[in-house]
Design a protein around this motif. Structure first.
Motif, PDB file in Angstrom:
ATOM      1  N   SER A  48      92.243  25.295  43.810  1.00  0.00           N
ATOM      2  CA  SER A  48      90.854  25.514  43.396  1.00  0.00           C
ATOM      3  C   SER A  48      90.172  24.209  42.993  1.00  0.00           C
ATOM      4  CB  SER A  48      90.796  26.508  42.235  1.00  0.00           C
ATOM      5  OG  SER A  48      91.315  25.960  41.036  1.00  0.00           O
ATOM      6  N   PHE A  49      90.970  23.183  42.687  1.00  0.00           N
ATOM      7  CA  PHE A  49      90.409  21.883  42.308  1.00  0.00           C
ATOM      8  C   PHE A  49      90.369  20.905  43.488  1.00  0.00           C
ATOM      9  CE2 PHE A  49      91.639  23.734  38.302  1.00  0.00           C
ATOM     10  CZ  PHE A  49      90.612  23.350  37.438  1.00  0.00           C
ATOM     11  N   VAL A  50      90.816  21.360  44.668  1.00  0.00           N
ATOM     12  CA  VAL A  50      90.726  20.534  45.871  1.00  0.00           C
ATOM     13  C   VAL A  50      89.347  20.768  46.485  1.00  0.00           C
ATOM     14  CG1 VAL A  50      91.717  19.993  48.120  1.00  0.00           C
ATOM     15  CG2 VAL A  50      93.210  20.699  46.229  1.00  0.00           C
ATOM     16  N   GLN A  51      88.425  19.876  46.209  1.00  0.00           N
ATOM     17  CA  GLN A  51      87.034  20.091  46.606  1.00  0.00           C
ATOM     18  C   GLN A  51      86.866  20.172  48.117  1.00  0.00           C
ATOM     19  OE1 GLN A  51      83.757  17.060  46.233  1.00  0.00           O
ATOM     20  NE2 GLN A  51      83.108  18.423  44.570  1.00  0.00           N
ATOM     21  N   LYS A  52      87.615  19.370  48.849  1.00  0.00           N
ATOM     22  CA  LYS A  52      87.496  19.399  50.313  1.00  0.00           C
ATOM     23  C   LYS A  52      87.852  20.779  50.864  1.00  0.00           C
ATOM     24  CE  LYS A  52      88.054  14.526  51.593  1.00  0.00           C
ATOM     25  NZ  LYS A  52      86.694  14.412  52.184  1.00  0.00           N
ATOM     26  N   LEU A  53      88.852  21.434  50.273  1.00  0.00           N
ATOM     27  CA  LEU A  53      89.208  22.778  50.727  1.00  0.00           C
ATOM     28  C   LEU A  53      88.059  23.748  50.460  1.00  0.00           C
ATOM     29  CD1 LEU A  53      91.201  24.886  51.786  1.00  0.00           C
ATOM     30  CD2 LEU A  53      92.086  25.104  49.449  1.00  0.00           C
ATOM     31  N   GLY A  54      87.477  23.656  49.266  1.00  0.00           N
ATOM     32  CA  GLY A  54      86.351  24.528  48.943  1.00  0.00           C
ATOM     33  C   GLY A  54      85.176  24.326  49.886  1.00  0.00           C
ATOM     34  N   VAL A  55      84.910  23.081  50.259  1.00  0.00           N
ATOM     35  CA  VAL A  55      83.797  22.790  51.165  1.00  0.00           C
ATOM     36  C   VAL A  55      84.118  23.278  52.583  1.00  0.00           C
ATOM     37  CG1 VAL A  55      82.409  20.967  52.206  1.00  0.00           C
ATOM     38  CG2 VAL A  55      83.014  20.846  49.787  1.00  0.00           C
ATOM     39  N   VAL A  56      85.370  23.123  53.006  1.00  0.00           N
ATOM     40  CA  VAL A  56      85.774  23.642  54.320  1.00  0.00           C
ATOM     41  C   VAL A  56      85.519  25.142  54.387  1.00  0.00           C
ATOM     42  CG1 VAL A  56      87.754  24.160  55.790  1.00  0.00           C
ATOM     43  CG2 VAL A  56      87.460  21.859  54.881  1.00  0.00           C
ATOM     44  N   ILE A  57      85.886  25.856  53.329  1.00  0.00           N
ATOM     45  CA  ILE A  57      85.676  27.306  53.292  1.00  0.00           C
ATOM     46  C   ILE A  57      84.194  27.636  53.427  1.00  0.00           C
ATOM     47  CG2 ILE A  57      85.846  29.358  51.826  1.00  0.00           C
ATOM     48  CD1 ILE A  57      88.408  28.110  50.644  1.00  0.00           C
ATOM     49  N   GLN A  58      83.347  26.840  52.773  1.00  0.00           N
ATOM     50  CA  GLN A  58      81.916  27.104  52.809  1.00  0.00           C
ATOM     51  C   GLN A  58      81.285  26.757  54.148  1.00  0.00           C
ATOM     52  OE1 GLN A  58      80.682  24.850  49.360  1.00  0.00           O
ATOM     53  NE2 GLN A  58      80.949  26.595  47.985  1.00  0.00           N
ATOM     54  N   THR A  59      82.009  26.010  54.995  1.00  0.00           N
ATOM     55  CA  THR A  59      81.485  25.694  56.329  1.00  0.00           C
ATOM     56  C   THR A  59      81.893  26.724  57.380  1.00  0.00           C
ATOM     57  OG1 THR A  59      83.398  24.294  56.901  1.00  0.00           O
ATOM     58  CG2 THR A  59      81.503  23.204  55.843  1.00  0.00           C
ATOM     59  N   ILE A  60      82.607  27.760  56.968  1.00  0.00           N
ATOM     60  CA  ILE A  60      82.979  28.812  57.926  1.00  0.00           C
ATOM     61  C   ILE A  60      81.701  29.492  58.425  1.00  0.00           C
ATOM     62  CG2 ILE A  60      84.195  30.999  58.254  1.00  0.00           C
ATOM     63  CD1 ILE A  60      86.125  30.156  56.055  1.00  0.00           C
ATOM     64  N   PRO A  61      81.452  29.512  59.726  1.00  0.00           N
ATOM     65  CA  PRO A  61      80.214  30.087  60.259  1.00  0.00           C
ATOM     66  C   PRO A  61      80.127  31.600  60.024  1.00  0.00           C
ATOM     67  CG  PRO A  61      81.307  28.702  61.886  1.00  0.00           C
ATOM     68  CD  PRO A  61      82.284  28.926  60.780  1.00  0.00           C
ATOM     69  N   PRO A  62      78.911  32.131  59.900  1.00  0.00           N
ATOM     70  CA  PRO A  62      78.742  33.584  59.722  1.00  0.00           C
ATOM     71  C   PRO A  62      79.380  34.388  60.845  1.00  0.00           C
ATOM     72  CG  PRO A  62      76.694  32.434  59.252  1.00  0.00           C
ATOM     73  CD  PRO A  62      77.630  31.409  59.824  1.00  0.00           C
ATOM     74  N   SER A  63      79.391  33.854  62.056  1.00  0.00           N
ATOM     75  CA  SER A  63      79.974  34.595  63.176  1.00  0.00           C
ATOM     76  C   SER A  63      81.462  34.849  62.973  1.00  0.00           C
ATOM     77  CB  SER A  63      79.750  33.835  64.489  1.00  0.00           C
ATOM     78  OG  SER A  63      80.248  32.511  64.402  1.00  0.00           O
ATOM     79  N   VAL A  64      82.169  33.856  62.412  1.00  0.00           N
ATOM     80  CA  VAL A  64      83.596  34.038  62.123  1.00  0.00           C
ATOM     81  C   VAL A  64      83.775  35.107  61.051  1.00  0.00           C
ATOM     82  CG1 VAL A  64      85.670  32.928  61.214  1.00  0.00           C
ATOM     83  CG2 VAL A  64      84.167  31.681  62.779  1.00  0.00           C
TER      84      VAL A  64
END
Length: 417
Positions: free
Chosen positions: A320-336
């Motif tokens: 939860s403190f790995v910011q890059k992982l959190g940002v990757v999750i937020q870049t998941i497209p709506p279609s996925v």
């Protein structure tokens, strides 16, 4: 074949960590999907999941191997609360939902569980679960790009978003139907990862925010703000989630070969789930619940150790403190998200149907037919009642109406032949 590792047994760390990662993978896809759909932060969902699981382990005296992740039952009321009163108000409603768990745990400790069966018979719970799944159906179809604006049509061959959604759905189905072992219990994660790769090849993913993000950072905490309307909207959903919790505990009983409802007790299990939900909401995470996927991991590995669950929770907190992982999750497209949601939300609705079938609900009885009919139409139809600043609609309203009808309708009078 690995011998059964019981609840309190420890394994060497080099064996514990891989097993813990399996549990983490089992809940990961669904846990991050809830905050994405509700506008919360996925990193806070992971943090709430890990800390909530620790809380649950403490409350149950480390006797129940259960991992807690984000609850789908609360998606719609949280969305409504955020839209009307904002995220802090919705979080207050989630805190109150957790405290309702605590009240129910106290009642179970004092007077047992008979009142739950009277208040929430299978016909009510099953119908509400169907509403939860089908109430989210439109959201899934819209995200998948299969519901175009009025006057337009979906061109499958020229829409990379639709192709990505369908590919995501196909991969999740294949994983669920044909994969074996641990891969069979993480179809959501497999679908999301496969869909993300497909979306990247279609140019639907922008990794610029990922490159700009730090490796480690404190998640953006959000504190609850008092809101009576949000509490009245969200808290009653805990009643449905509690029945799901009881069902998971019964399945866990069968797997580990113990009556966990007696030792440490159902009241302790529900108490732990409730405190975990309130704790998560205090810093911005969604409500927690026990996960059937993690029960499936135990059934496959034959390892029931709470230590394995605890390490999985610790890893979730670190991630939860790995910011890059959190940002990757937020870049998941709506279609996925749409593709995986078609399967996931449909599975929730099907679970409600399964509950009705397994409980042998007799729809030849007018009472059952009336209860299910009213709950389904009010819930799926999106009925809404307002009084001043207070508004209740959809699934929460259907739940309340179902409970009231169940209490006031007389039992079916069977005529003797």
């Amino acid at each position: 074949m690995r011998p059964i590792i019981d609840v309190h047994e420890r394994l060497p760390l080099w064996e514990t960590i891989p097993l813990s990662i399996q549990h983490l993978f089992a809940m990961f896809g669904a846990t991050i999907l809830v905050p994405i759909l509700t506008g919360m932060d996925p990193s806070l969902a992971l943090l709430g999941s890990g800390l909530g699981t620790f809380t649950y382990i403490i409350c149950t005296k480390a006797k129940i191997p259960a991992y807690l992740g984000s609850s789908f039952a609360f998606i719609v009321p949280i969305q409504v609360a955020i839209r009307n009163w904002g995220l802090p108000a919705a979080l207050f409603g989630c805190v109150m939902a957790g405290l309702l768990y605590v009240v129910v745990a106290g009642l179970i400790y004092r007077i047992g569980t008979v009142w739950i069966d009277r208040l929430l018979p299978p016909v009510v719970v099953g119908s509400v679960v169907i509403v939860i799944g089908l109430g989210l159906a439109r959201t899934a179809v819209e995200m998948a790009g299969l519901l175009p604006p009025p006057g337009e049509t979906v061109h499958f061959l020229s829409s990379p978003g639709v192709w990505t959604a369908l590919f995501t759905l196909a991969m999740a189905i294949i994983a669920n139907m044909y994969f074996k072992g641990i891969l069979n219990v993480i179809p959501i994660l497999i679908g999301i990862v496969s869909g993300y790769v497909c979306a990247f090849t279609q140019g639907l993913v922008d990794l610029t925010p990922v490159r700009e993000a730090a490796w480690f950072a404190v998640p953006p905490f959000v504190t609850p703000q008092f809101s009576l309307p949000a509490a009245l909207l969200i808290a009653p959903v805990a009643v449905v989630s509690i029945t799901e919790h009881i069902g998971h505990l019964l399945v866990t009983n069968n797997i580990v070969g113990r009556d966990l409802g007696k030792d440490p007790g159902l009241h302790r299990s529900i108490l732990g789930d409730g405190l975990a939900t309130s704790l998560a909401a205090l810093f911005g995470g969604p409500p927690n619940t026990t996960y059937g996927e993690n029960i499936g991991v135990m059934a496959i590995t034959k390892v029931y150790s709470v230590w394995v669950i605890g390490w999985a929770a610790a890893i979730a907190v670190v991630l939860s403190f790995v910011q890059k992982l959190g940002v990757v999750i937020q870049t998941i497209p709506p279609s996925v998200l749409g593709g995986i949601s078609i399967l996931l939300f449909g599975t929730i609705a099907a679970a409600g149907v399964r509950m009705l079938v397994e409980s042998q609900v007799d729809f030849a009885e007018n009472r059952n037919l009336i209860l299910a009919s009213v709950i389904l139409v009010i819930g799926i139809g999106g009925a809404e009642i307002s009084a001043g600043n207070f508004t209740v609609s959809g699934m929460p309203l259907a739940t309340m109406v179902g409970i009231v009808l169940n209490l006031i309708l007389p039992p079916e009078q069977r005529q003797s032949a």
